[in-house]
Motif scaffolding. Sequence first.
Motif, PDB file in Angstrom:
ATOM      1  N   MET A 152       0.852  -1.192   0.000  1.00  0.00           N
ATOM      2  CA  MET A 152       0.000   0.000   0.000  1.00  0.00           C
ATOM      3  C   MET A 152       0.887   1.241   0.000  1.00  0.00           C
ATOM      4  O   MET A 152       1.851   1.317   0.766  1.00  0.00           O
ATOM      5  N   LEU A 153       0.574   2.205  -0.865  1.00  0.00           N
ATOM      6  CA  LEU A 153       1.366   3.428  -0.970  1.00  0.00           C
ATOM      7  C   LEU A 153       0.550   4.637  -0.546  1.00  0.00           C
ATOM      8  O   LEU A 153      -0.553   4.860  -1.044  1.00  0.00           O
ATOM      9  N   ALA A 154       1.099   5.409   0.382  1.00  0.00           N
ATOM     10  CA  ALA A 154       0.505   6.685   0.789  1.00  0.00           C
ATOM     11  C   ALA A 154       1.363   7.813   0.238  1.00  0.00           C
ATOM     12  O   ALA A 154       2.582   7.812   0.407  1.00  0.00           O
ATOM     13  N   GLN A 155       0.732   8.761  -0.436  1.00  0.00           N
ATOM     14  CA  GLN A 155       1.424   9.941  -0.938  1.00  0.00           C
ATOM     15  C   GLN A 155       0.918  11.161  -0.167  1.00  0.00           C
ATOM     16  O   GLN A 155      -0.288  11.423  -0.137  1.00  0.00           O
ATOM     17  N   VAL A 156       1.851  11.875   0.466  1.00  0.00           N
ATOM     18  CA  VAL A 156       1.515  13.078   1.230  1.00  0.00           C
ATOM     19  C   VAL A 156       1.885  14.282   0.379  1.00  0.00           C
ATOM     20  O   VAL A 156       3.048  14.436  -0.019  1.00  0.00           O
ATOM     21  N   VAL A 157       0.918  15.135   0.107  1.00  0.00           N
ATOM     22  CA  VAL A 157       1.077  16.223  -0.857  1.00  0.00           C
ATOM     23  C   VAL A 157       1.745  17.444  -0.231  1.00  0.00           C
ATOM     24  O   VAL A 157       1.400  17.857   0.883  1.00  0.00           O
ATOM     25  N   LEU A 158       2.668  18.025  -0.963  1.00  0.00           N
ATOM     26  CA  LEU A 158       3.269  19.308  -0.603  1.00  0.00           C
ATOM     27  C   LEU A 158       2.887  20.346  -1.655  1.00  0.00           C
ATOM     28  O   LEU A 158       2.847  20.044  -2.850  1.00  0.00           O
ATOM     29  N   PHE A 159       2.584  21.571  -1.205  1.00  0.00           N
ATOM     30  CA  PHE A 159       2.407  22.704  -2.110  1.00  0.00           C
ATOM     31  C   PHE A 159       2.986  23.929  -1.421  1.00  0.00           C
ATOM     32  O   PHE A 159       3.167  23.935  -0.201  1.00  0.00           O
ATOM     33  N   ASP A 160       3.298  24.959  -2.168  1.00  0.00           N
ATOM     34  CA  ASP A 160       3.932  26.146  -1.601  1.00  0.00           C
ATOM     35  C   ASP A 160       3.064  26.744  -0.501  1.00  0.00           C
ATOM     36  O   ASP A 160       1.899  27.063  -0.721  1.00  0.00           O
ATOM     37  N   GLY A 161       3.646  26.880   0.707  1.00  0.00           N
ATOM     38  CA  GLY A 161       2.931  27.445   1.833  1.00  0.00           C
ATOM     39  C   GLY A 161       2.208  26.422   2.691  1.00  0.00           C
ATOM     40  O   GLY A 161       1.443  26.788   3.580  1.00  0.00           O
TER      41      GLY A 161
ATOM     42  N   GLY B 271       5.639  -4.536   8.865  1.00  0.00           N
ATOM     43  CA  GLY B 271       6.602  -5.254   8.045  1.00  0.00           C
ATOM     44  C   GLY B 271       6.634  -4.802   6.602  1.00  0.00           C
ATOM     45  O   GLY B 271       6.951  -5.576   5.691  1.00  0.00           O
ATOM     46  N   GLY B 272       6.297  -3.530   6.371  1.00  0.00           N
ATOM     47  CA  GLY B 272       6.378  -2.978   5.020  1.00  0.00           C
ATOM     48  C   GLY B 272       5.083  -3.016   4.238  1.00  0.00           C
ATOM     49  O   GLY B 272       5.087  -2.802   3.017  1.00  0.00           O
ATOM     50  N   ALA B 273       3.952  -3.257   4.927  1.00  0.00           N
ATOM     51  CA  ALA B 273       2.659  -3.282   4.223  1.00  0.00           C
ATOM     52  C   ALA B 273       2.250  -1.900   3.727  1.00  0.00           C
ATOM     53  O   ALA B 273       1.383  -1.778   2.868  1.00  0.00           O
ATOM     54  N   LEU B 274       2.865  -0.867   4.277  1.00  0.00           N
ATOM     55  CA  LEU B 274       2.556   0.516   3.897  1.00  0.00           C
ATOM     56  C   LEU B 274       3.851   1.282   3.719  1.00  0.00           C
ATOM     57  O   LEU B 274       4.747   1.205   4.562  1.00  0.00           O
ATOM     58  N   SER B 275       3.959   2.001   2.615  1.00  0.00           N
ATOM     59  CA  SER B 275       5.087   2.914   2.401  1.00  0.00           C
ATOM     60  C   SER B 275       4.541   4.314   2.189  1.00  0.00           C
ATOM     61  O   SER B 275       3.411   4.494   1.737  1.00  0.00           O
ATOM     62  N   VAL B 276       5.355   5.319   2.521  1.00  0.00           N
ATOM     63  CA  VAL B 276       4.916   6.714   2.493  1.00  0.00           C
ATOM     64  C   VAL B 276       5.948   7.554   1.761  1.00  0.00           C
ATOM     65  O   VAL B 276       7.156   7.378   1.973  1.00  0.00           O
ATOM     66  N   GLU B 277       5.484   8.478   0.925  1.00  0.00           N
ATOM     67  CA  GLU B 277       6.402   9.390   0.251  1.00  0.00           C
ATOM     68  C   GLU B 277       5.793  10.776   0.165  1.00  0.00           C
ATOM     69  O   GLU B 277       4.572  10.942   0.180  1.00  0.00           O
TER      70      GLU B 277
END
Length: 229
Positions: free
Chosen positions: A1-10, A31-37
């Motif tokens: 499972m992949l979670a993407q955390v969004v960045l924007f200016d400010g 044990g690595g079932a979820l990764s985050v970027e």
Amino acid sequence: MLAQVVLFDGFDLLDVIAPYEVLSAGGRASGGALSVELVSAEGPREVVSGVGGTPLRATAVLDPAKADLVVVPGAAGRIGEPGEDPDQDAGTGEWHEDDTVPVLMGRTLETDLPRLLKEAMDRPEVTVATVCGGSVVLAMAGLLENRYATTHRMGLDLLDATGANVVRARVVDDGDLVTGSSVTCGLDLGLYLLERELGPRIAHAVEQLIAHERRGTVWRAHGPEPLTF
């Protein structure tokens, strides 16, 4: 499972760091079932937060076809005056210390972020989660009509004006949309998402690790309608 955390200016720094750390810990505990970027609409780049100009680096582009979970933060900056135009100076691509929160969030409308968020919300297999003003970002992009959602108390009127069903709760679960009400809710939101996606034992382990107990009841549109007190 992949979670993407969004960045924007400010962006608000704690809106990002709190769920990022909780979800990352859940990944290790499972044990690595979820990764985050960390991601941005533009792809890999240094993104300046609204908290003292502190930067974080996005390592990838927001990709709704790749992500299982997308987390959208709010902005941090000057509070702003009532009636201030949220779209003023939109599209400048710059952050200034005197920028207001509505201006910072309004600028996201001039990027590719609304299109990518709409694509994510159009995919039933993707869960979109927000912290604090992140739901306002969705509302400004016209993506919350008829959805149950919450946000910081100062943004509740805007959610209502854009057609959302406003719920005054700390965390609101509307299926593939999960929203948190204020900046510290990033911890509660992250723990709830771990419980929902990876199970209560993983969530409890992370809760013990960070010494934080979730507050309140997660609101869902289940059960009988309560009587008015």
